[in-house]
Design an enzyme around this catalytic site. Sequence first.
Site, PDB file in Angstrom:
ATOM      1  N   MET A   1       0.836  -1.201   0.000  1.00 48.85           N
ATOM      2  CA  MET A   1       0.000   0.000   0.000  1.00 48.85           C
ATOM      3  C   MET A   1       0.877   1.259   0.000  1.00 48.85           C
ATOM      4  O   MET A   1       0.405   2.352   0.309  1.00 48.85           O
ATOM      5  CB  MET A   1      -0.938   0.002   1.206  1.00 48.85           C
ATOM      6  CG  MET A   1      -1.917  -1.164   1.164  1.00 48.85           C
ATOM      7  SD  MET A   1      -3.444  -0.830   2.042  1.00 48.85           S
ATOM      8  CE  MET A   1      -2.835  -0.546   3.687  1.00 48.85           C
TER       9      MET A   1
ATOM     10  N   HIS B   1       8.992   1.183   3.397  1.00 45.71           N
ATOM     11  CA  HIS B   1      10.060   1.204   4.403  1.00 45.71           C
ATOM     12  C   HIS B   1      10.899  -0.065   4.237  1.00 45.71           C
ATOM     13  O   HIS B   1      10.662  -0.856   3.311  1.00 45.71           O
ATOM     14  CB  HIS B   1       9.467   1.332   5.805  1.00 45.71           C
ATOM     15  CG  HIS B   1       8.369   0.345   6.112  1.00 45.71           C
ATOM     16  ND1 HIS B   1       8.590  -1.008   6.186  1.00 45.71           N
ATOM     17  CD2 HIS B   1       7.035   0.527   6.322  1.00 45.71           C
ATOM     18  CE1 HIS B   1       7.451  -1.620   6.461  1.00 45.71           C
ATOM     19  NE2 HIS B   1       6.483  -0.716   6.525  1.00 45.71           N
TER      20      HIS B   1
ATOM     21  N   HIS C   1       9.117  -3.434   3.506  1.00 46.85           N
ATOM     22  CA  HIS C   1       8.785  -3.638   2.091  1.00 46.85           C
ATOM     23  C   HIS C   1      10.053  -3.948   1.283  1.00 46.85           C
ATOM     24  O   HIS C   1      10.051  -4.801   0.397  1.00 46.85           O
ATOM     25  CB  HIS C   1       8.131  -2.387   1.506  1.00 46.85           C
ATOM     26  CG  HIS C   1       6.873  -1.952   2.191  1.00 46.85           C
ATOM     27  ND1 HIS C   1       6.808  -0.836   2.975  1.00 46.85           N
ATOM     28  CD2 HIS C   1       5.618  -2.483   2.192  1.00 46.85           C
ATOM     29  CE1 HIS C   1       5.569  -0.678   3.437  1.00 46.85           C
ATOM     30  NE2 HIS C   1       4.824  -1.663   2.981  1.00 46.85           N
TER      31      HIS C   1
ATOM     32  N   ASP D   1       2.170  -9.301   8.670  1.00 45.32           N
ATOM     33  CA  ASP D   1       0.720  -9.492   8.539  1.00 45.32           C
ATOM     34  C   ASP D   1       0.472 -10.996   8.421  1.00 45.32           C
ATOM     35  O   ASP D   1       0.164 -11.513   7.341  1.00 45.32           O
ATOM     36  CB  ASP D   1       0.204  -8.728   7.317  1.00 45.32           C
ATOM     37  CG  ASP D   1       0.457  -7.235   7.451  1.00 45.32           C
ATOM     38  OD1 ASP D   1      -0.370  -6.541   8.035  1.00 45.32           O
ATOM     39  OD2 ASP D   1       1.522  -6.769   7.000  1.00 45.32           O
TER      40      ASP D   1
ATOM     41  N   GLN E   1      -2.871 -12.332   7.169  1.00 41.74           N
ATOM     42  CA  GLN E   1      -2.986 -12.067   5.729  1.00 41.74           C
ATOM     43  C   GLN E   1      -2.201 -13.108   4.934  1.00 41.74           C
ATOM     44  O   GLN E   1      -2.695 -13.643   3.929  1.00 41.74           O
ATOM     45  CB  GLN E   1      -2.453 -10.666   5.431  1.00 41.74           C
ATOM     46  CG  GLN E   1      -2.269 -10.359   3.953  1.00 41.74           C
ATOM     47  CD  GLN E   1      -1.891  -8.917   3.724  1.00 41.74           C
ATOM     48  OE1 GLN E   1      -2.737  -8.049   3.750  1.00 41.74           O
ATOM     49  NE2 GLN E   1      -0.620  -8.652   3.492  1.00 41.74           N
TER      50      GLN E   1
ATOM     51  N   LYS F   1       8.434  -2.521  11.865  1.00 41.00           N
ATOM     52  CA  LYS F   1       8.267  -1.394  10.941  1.00 41.00           C
ATOM     53  C   LYS F   1       6.866  -1.441  10.335  1.00 41.00           C
ATOM     54  O   LYS F   1       6.380  -2.505   9.969  1.00 41.00           O
ATOM     55  CB  LYS F   1       9.326  -1.449   9.843  1.00 41.00           C
ATOM     56  CG  LYS F   1      10.701  -1.065  10.353  1.00 41.00           C
ATOM     57  CD  LYS F   1      11.697  -0.920   9.234  1.00 41.00           C
ATOM     58  CE  LYS F   1      13.085  -0.677   9.773  1.00 41.00           C
ATOM     59  NZ  LYS F   1      13.438   0.738   9.870  1.00 41.00           N
ATOM     60  N   SER F   2       6.250  -0.270  10.244  1.00 38.09           N
ATOM     61  CA  SER F   2       4.907  -0.166   9.687  1.00 38.09           C
ATOM     62  C   SER F   2       4.695   1.250   9.190  1.00 38.09           C
ATOM     63  O   SER F   2       5.148   2.213   9.827  1.00 38.09           O
ATOM     64  CB  SER F   2       3.872  -0.496  10.767  1.00 38.09           C
ATOM     65  OG  SER F   2       2.581  -0.074  10.359  1.00 38.09           O
ATOM     66  N   SER F   3       3.974   1.378   8.070  1.00 41.80           N
ATOM     67  CA  SER F   3       3.642   2.710   7.566  1.00 41.80           C
ATOM     68  C   SER F   3       2.827   3.461   8.618  1.00 41.80           C
ATOM     69  O   SER F   3       2.878   4.689   8.690  1.00 41.80           O
ATOM     70  CB  SER F   3       2.839   2.598   6.267  1.00 41.80           C
ATOM     71  OG  SER F   3       3.506   1.745   5.358  1.00 41.80           O
ATOM     72  N   ARG F   4       2.079   2.723   9.438  1.00 44.45           N
ATOM     73  CA  ARG F   4       1.218   3.362  10.444  1.00 44.45           C
ATOM     74  C   ARG F   4       2.002   3.894  11.644  1.00 44.45           C
ATOM     75  O   ARG F   4       1.452   4.644  12.446  1.00 44.45           O
ATOM     76  CB  ARG F   4       0.133   2.389  10.915  1.00 44.45           C
ATOM     77  CG  ARG F   4      -0.929   2.137   9.867  1.00 44.45           C
ATOM     78  CD  ARG F   4      -2.141   1.401  10.432  1.00 44.45           C
ATOM     79  NE  ARG F   4      -3.262   1.422   9.512  1.00 44.45           N
ATOM     80  CZ  ARG F   4      -3.591   0.425   8.681  1.00 44.45           C
ATOM     81  NH1 ARG F   4      -2.859  -0.676   8.643  1.00 44.45           N
ATOM     82  NH2 ARG F   4      -4.629   0.533   7.882  1.00 44.45           N
TER      83      ARG F   4
HETATM   84  P1  AMP Z   1       1.440  -2.896   3.456  1.00 41.47           P
HETATM   85  O1  AMP Z   1       1.995  -1.844   2.555  1.00 41.47           O
HETATM   86  O2  AMP Z   1       1.431  -2.509   4.904  1.00 41.47           O
HETATM   87  O3  AMP Z   1       0.136  -3.462   2.972  1.00 41.47           O
HETATM   88  O4  AMP Z   1       2.467  -4.089   3.389  1.00 41.47           O
HETATM   89  C1  AMP Z   1       2.822  -4.683   2.165  1.00 41.47           C
HETATM   90  C2  AMP Z   1       3.603  -5.937   2.420  1.00 41.47           C
HETATM   91  O5  AMP Z   1       4.766  -5.629   3.178  1.00 41.47           O
HETATM   92  C3  AMP Z   1       2.802  -6.961   3.251  1.00 41.47           C
HETATM   93  O6  AMP Z   1       3.050  -8.258   2.738  1.00 41.47           O
HETATM   94  C4  AMP Z   1       3.371  -6.785   4.624  1.00 41.47           C
HETATM   95  O7  AMP Z   1       3.280  -7.949   5.436  1.00 41.47           O
HETATM   96  C5  AMP Z   1       4.818  -6.457   4.324  1.00 41.47           C
HETATM   97  N1  AMP Z   1       5.407  -5.746   5.460  1.00 41.47           N
HETATM   98  C6  AMP Z   1       4.951  -4.609   6.030  1.00 41.47           C
HETATM   99  N2  AMP Z   1       5.720  -4.287   7.101  1.00 41.47           N
HETATM  100  C7  AMP Z   1       6.664  -5.255   7.203  1.00 41.47           C
HETATM  101  C8  AMP Z   1       7.738  -5.508   8.113  1.00 41.47           C
HETATM  102  N3  AMP Z   1       7.990  -4.698   9.133  1.00 41.47           N
HETATM  103  N4  AMP Z   1       8.497  -6.594   7.903  1.00 41.47           N
HETATM  104  C9  AMP Z   1       8.232  -7.448   6.874  1.00 41.47           C
HETATM  105  N5  AMP Z   1       7.244  -7.273   5.979  1.00 41.47           N
HETATM  106  C10 AMP Z   1       6.463  -6.193   6.144  1.00 41.47           C
END
Ligand code: AMP
Length: 282
Positions: free
Chosen positions: A30, A34, A37, A150, A153, A184-187
């Site tokens: 999405m 970071h 990703h 996730d 997911q 790590k998270s975009s949020r």
């Molecule tokens: P998102 O953009 O949050 O939907 O994440 C896209 C993909 O990146 C998903 O498969 C997430 O599980 C993965 N992802 C997000 N954060 C991390 C993280 N800290 N470590 C590993 N994979 C991640």
Amino acid sequence: MKIVSTVEEVRRQVEEWRQQGLTIGLVPTMGYLHEGHASLIDRSVSENDRTVVSDFVNPMQFGPTEDLQTYPRDLAHDAALVEAHGGDLIFHPEPAEMYHEGFSSFVDMTVLTEELCGLSRPVHFRGVCTVVTKLFNIVQPDTAYFGKKDAQQLAVIRHMVDDLNMNLRIVGCPIVREEDGLAKSSRNTYLSPEERQAALVLSQAIRLGSDMVRQGTTECAAVIQAMSDHIAAQPLARIDYVKIVDAATMQPIPVIDRPALCAIAVYIGKTRLIDNFFTEDV
Ligand code: AMP
């Protein structure tokens, strides 16, 4: 590295690569990319001739009271990251490109989606399954890469691919963390400095729980209690769930007697964060 916004442009590019006999990896995201990703992109680049990164804040997977409007977006930053990690194509569609007027087909799943995040986010996995199916159909990758961050997911996608005979390989990649442990998270950008500090209870609880499992505790209630007590001691934290489930079915289990997932969701202020560990990884 190219950025395209239409299905037709992706199809044209993918067709060209296929004619050259090249393999294709897909990393669905999405955006607001970071190092988490980036680790997925690195893995795809190392295993495939070409890597496609989708960068789409999917409205369908957000509930009516969730953060669709405020979700962070920065395409220029994302493009630089994908380029630096060797990705070849960013697919960055507008919502109308993915959901034309009259759109009325969905991919839905029972059982696995009725636990954990599915309880507090009732429309979430329908949105995820539908958009991921569309991305698989558009890109037709050999392999798609998802993060264990996730975890539900990832289990849902694996199950969907199996149930619906989708012809690709799914790879799950380890959670990438900040130096102090926060996943790590975009949020994470939503967190104030005080909340950012308080958010450490998630990774601390994960460490606590995984240590107990590593040292031989198999009683789920004991692990859950210890983790919950640790989180509850942080005044800014409010637990959504702390659960241990069968890693394949996502159904709660009383004893760790098979591959299991310990997953937590915690509100830090208004921000809902998740973290987890698989018992097989401890
Ligand atoms: P998102 O953009 O949050 O939907 O994440 C896209 C993909 O990146 C998903 O498969 C997430 O599980 C993965 N992802 C997000 N954060 C991390 C993280 N800290 N470590 C590993 N994979 C991640």
